[in-house]
Design an enzyme around this catalytic site. Sequence first.
Site, PDB file in Angstrom:
ATOM      1  CB  VAL A 152      -0.954   0.010   1.211  1.00  0.00           C
ATOM      2  CG1 VAL A 152      -1.845   1.247   1.173  1.00  0.00           C
ATOM      3  CG2 VAL A 152      -1.801  -1.254   1.232  1.00  0.00           C
ATOM      4  CE1 TYR A 153       5.350   5.569   2.849  1.00  0.00           C
ATOM      5  CE2 TYR A 153       7.044   4.112   1.975  1.00  0.00           C
ATOM      6  CZ  TYR A 153       6.669   5.340   2.476  1.00  0.00           C
ATOM      7  OH  TYR A 153       7.583   6.347   2.602  1.00  0.00           O
ATOM      8  CB  SER A 154       5.287   0.048  -2.479  1.00  0.00           C
ATOM      9  OG  SER A 154       5.969   0.030  -3.718  1.00  0.00           O
ATOM     10  CB  SER A 156       0.893   5.837  -1.528  1.00  0.00           C
ATOM     11  OG  SER A 156       2.040   5.770  -0.703  1.00  0.00           O
TER      12      SER A 156
END
Length: 243
Positions: A152-154, A156
Amino acid sequence: MAESLEGKIAAITGAASGIGLATTEALLEAGATVVMVDYDEKALKECTDRLGGKAIAQVTNLIDPESCGRMVPEILEKVDHIDILYCNAGTYIGGDLTETDGATIDRMLSLNVNAVMKNVHDVIPHMSERGTGDIVVTCSIAGHFPTYWEPVYSGSKWAITSFVQGMRRQMIPHGIRVAQVSPGPVISALLADWPEENLRKAKESGSLIEASEVADAVLYILTRSRNVTIRDMLVLPTNFDRV
């Protein structure tokens, strides 16, 4: 040769801690005025009291659409203009996709992606009218590599890489430079979600960097001659070997 930042006016989001605070301190030392944007009013007051009159507090909740939309106009009520917008605020989700939930994903995308796009959208008319400006965004090494342990972070940060590099090209005719800085793991509140054992091992192995080292990279980007754009700077711990 480095250009002076003396007299420049910057706005930095997520400025009350971590990379944002370190960059605020570095810009103040270089002679700039900094509007410190954060949702934590108490932390902002503590920072501006300590840093002096050239550090100006701006309380904004970037994930609240109305507050986010008021940010640039409210800043321009406090200062004459904005030379530098540093979109730094962000949050982190690690682990498998199934280990999080929809509300947390929404919050991350609102802060890491949507708020950045809105802030840049809102400052462009002001900078375009002046024919100059710098926009810098905190991305991540996770925006360049399929980091399967934090999808998820990646995701974004991949979105931000695409956005920044598209905007860099759009803004060339307007005299506005657009760049990003892409750190590896930084000792900051964003690592609070890391498993304790992983964090301990990373510290012991020298696989983390200080926020001040990212701030140094941002200063390098901002102090290049106007005919030079550092489109992205990857700043990694020397012992970081996951990518």
